[in-house]
Scaffold this motif. Structure first.
Motif, mmCIF file in Angstrom:
data_model
loop_
_atom_site.group_PDB
_atom_site.id
_atom_site.type_symbol
_atom_site.label_atom_id
_atom_site.label_comp_id
_atom_site.label_asym_id
_atom_site.label_seq_id
_atom_site.Cartn_x
_atom_site.Cartn_y
_atom_site.Cartn_z
ATOM 1 N N LEU A 1 0.439 -6.426 3.845
ATOM 2 C CA LEU A 1 0.916 -7.265 4.941
ATOM 3 C C LEU A 1 0.099 -6.917 6.173
ATOM 4 C CD1 LEU A 1 4.851 -7.157 4.842
ATOM 5 C CD2 LEU A 1 3.410 -9.177 4.506
ATOM 6 N N ARG A 2 -0.023 -7.890 7.081
ATOM 7 C CA ARG A 2 -0.657 -7.612 8.363
ATOM 8 C C ARG A 2 0.305 -7.968 9.480
ATOM 9 N NH1 ARG A 2 -6.032 -10.024 11.369
ATOM 10 N NH2 ARG A 2 -4.637 -11.803 11.697
ATOM 11 N N LEU A 3 0.596 -6.986 10.292
ATOM 12 C CA LEU A 3 1.451 -7.193 11.453
ATOM 13 C C LEU A 3 0.583 -7.423 12.684
ATOM 14 C CD1 LEU A 3 4.099 -4.359 10.945
ATOM 15 C CD2 LEU A 3 4.040 -6.658 9.963
ATOM 16 N N SER A 4 1.095 -8.241 13.603
ATOM 17 C CA SER A 4 0.415 -8.496 14.864
ATOM 18 C C SER A 4 1.335 -8.156 16.015
ATOM 19 C CB SER A 4 0.005 -9.973 14.968
ATOM 20 O OG SER A 4 -0.850 -10.351 13.915
ATOM 21 N N CYS A 5 0.736 -7.713 17.107
ATOM 22 C CA CYS A 5 1.488 -7.445 18.328
ATOM 23 C C CYS A 5 0.696 -8.042 19.482
ATOM 24 C CB CYS A 5 1.691 -5.960 18.535
ATOM 25 S SG CYS A 5 2.492 -5.548 20.101
ATOM 26 N N VAL B 1 -2.933 -6.411 18.980
ATOM 27 C CA VAL B 1 -3.170 -5.274 18.098
ATOM 28 C C VAL B 1 -2.622 -5.616 16.722
ATOM 29 C CG1 VAL B 1 -2.587 -2.864 17.636
ATOM 30 C CG2 VAL B 1 -3.158 -3.580 19.950
ATOM 31 N N TYR B 2 -3.350 -5.223 15.695
ATOM 32 C CA TYR B 2 -2.965 -5.527 14.320
ATOM 33 C C TYR B 2 -2.691 -4.231 13.553
ATOM 34 C CZ TYR B 2 -5.171 -9.922 15.617
ATOM 35 O OH TYR B 2 -5.518 -11.075 16.273
ATOM 36 N N LEU B 3 -1.803 -4.335 12.592
ATOM 37 C CA LEU B 3 -1.569 -3.231 11.661
ATOM 38 C C LEU B 3 -1.707 -3.795 10.258
ATOM 39 C CD1 LEU B 3 -0.814 -0.210 11.470
ATOM 40 C CD2 LEU B 3 1.555 -0.949 11.088
ATOM 41 N N GLN B 4 -2.831 -3.503 9.636
ATOM 42 C CA GLN B 4 -3.067 -3.927 8.257
ATOM 43 C C GLN B 4 -2.471 -2.879 7.339
ATOM 44 O OE1 GLN B 4 -4.699 -6.840 7.011
ATOM 45 N NE2 GLN B 4 -3.736 -6.090 5.132
ATOM 46 N N MET B 5 -1.527 -3.298 6.514
ATOM 47 C CA MET B 5 -0.821 -2.374 5.630
ATOM 48 C C MET B 5 -1.150 -2.720 4.190
ATOM 49 S SD MET B 5 2.866 -2.221 7.588
ATOM 50 C CE MET B 5 3.289 -3.908 7.144
ATOM 51 N N THR B 6 -1.679 -1.770 3.456
ATOM 52 C CA THR B 6 -2.014 -1.977 2.054
ATOM 53 C C THR B 6 -1.313 -0.919 1.203
ATOM 54 O OG1 THR B 6 -3.977 -0.580 2.163
ATOM 55 C CG2 THR B 6 -4.266 -2.915 2.685
ATOM 56 N N SER B 7 -1.333 -1.134 -0.102
ATOM 57 C CA SER B 7 -0.691 -0.203 -1.045
ATOM 58 C C SER B 7 0.718 0.143 -0.579
ATOM 59 C CB SER B 7 -1.524 1.080 -1.185
ATOM 60 O OG SER B 7 -2.827 0.776 -1.650
ATOM 61 N N LEU B 8 1.462 -0.883 -0.216
ATOM 62 C CA LEU B 8 2.791 -0.654 0.335
ATOM 63 C C LEU B 8 3.735 -0.056 -0.691
ATOM 64 C CD1 LEU B 8 3.015 -3.844 2.524
ATOM 65 C CD2 LEU B 8 3.375 -1.521 3.350
ATOM 66 N N LYS B 9 4.628 0.794 -0.206
ATOM 67 C CA LYS B 9 5.606 1.486 -1.038
ATOM 68 C C LYS B 9 7.012 1.116 -0.563
ATOM 69 C CE LYS B 9 2.487 5.490 -1.156
ATOM 70 N NZ LYS B 9 2.359 6.928 -0.848
ATOM 71 N N PRO B 10 8.000 1.237 -1.437
ATOM 72 C CA PRO B 10 9.382 0.947 -0.999
ATOM 73 C C PRO B 10 9.793 1.776 0.219
ATOM 74 C CG PRO B 10 9.283 1.045 -3.380
ATOM 75 C CD PRO B 10 7.920 1.475 -2.881
ATOM 76 N N GLU B 11 9.265 2.985 0.331
ATOM 77 C CA GLU B 11 9.627 3.831 1.484
ATOM 78 C C GLU B 11 8.997 3.358 2.793
ATOM 79 O OE1 GLU B 11 8.394 4.841 -1.464
ATOM 80 O OE2 GLU B 11 7.015 6.544 -1.212
ATOM 81 N N ASP B 12 8.133 2.361 2.736
ATOM 82 C CA ASP B 12 7.596 1.748 3.959
ATOM 83 C C ASP B 12 8.555 0.717 4.542
ATOM 84 O OD1 ASP B 12 4.382 1.760 2.389
ATOM 85 O OD2 ASP B 12 5.088 3.133 3.952
#
Length: 122
Positions: free
Chosen positions: A18-22, A79-90
């Motif tokens: 997922l990619r988050l934006s701010c 600002v972006y946060l690119q999130m890869t290999s996401l886990k349930p604990e994220d």
């Protein structure tokens, strides 16, 4: 007045991305650092990643290092946060916040976005 608006959260399967934006408005020198935090149910808000608008230095929590990447687009004040290999604990509500320099303590930040939910299913 500084305003921060997050977007990009959602539901994703483990291993997904997922990619988050701010998007920031009203930014000044006193808000030259942007951080991402997250808060899971029943847990304290924790630092995830941060970036300095001046110089571009980046910072990561050990739990996301190598999986998440923070970046900035000065022209868009975003600002972006690119999130890869996401886990349930994220799974958490992700917030962006701003102040004049790096800090991992959420209590140091005066300006916050409304948050965006990220849910990672197993």
């Amino acid at each position: 007045q500084v305003q921060l608006v997050e977007s990009g959260g959602g539901l994703v399967q483990a291993g997904g991305s997922l990619r988050l934006s701010c998007a920031a408005s009203g930014r000044a020198f006193s808000t030259s650092y942007m951080g991402w935090f997250r808060q899971a149910p029943g847990k304290e808000r924790e630092f995830v990643a941060g970036v300095s608008w001046i110089g571009g230095s980046t910072y990561y929590a050990d739990s996301v290092k190598g999986r998440f990447t923070i970046s900035e687009d000065k022209a868009k004040n975003t600002v972006y946060l690119q999130m890869t290999s996401l886990k349930p604990e994220d799974t958490a509500i992700y917030y962006c916040a701003t102040r004049f320099r790096h800090s991992t303590a959420y209590t140091d930040y005066a300006y916050w976005g409304q948050g965006t939910q990220v849910t990672v299913s197993s």
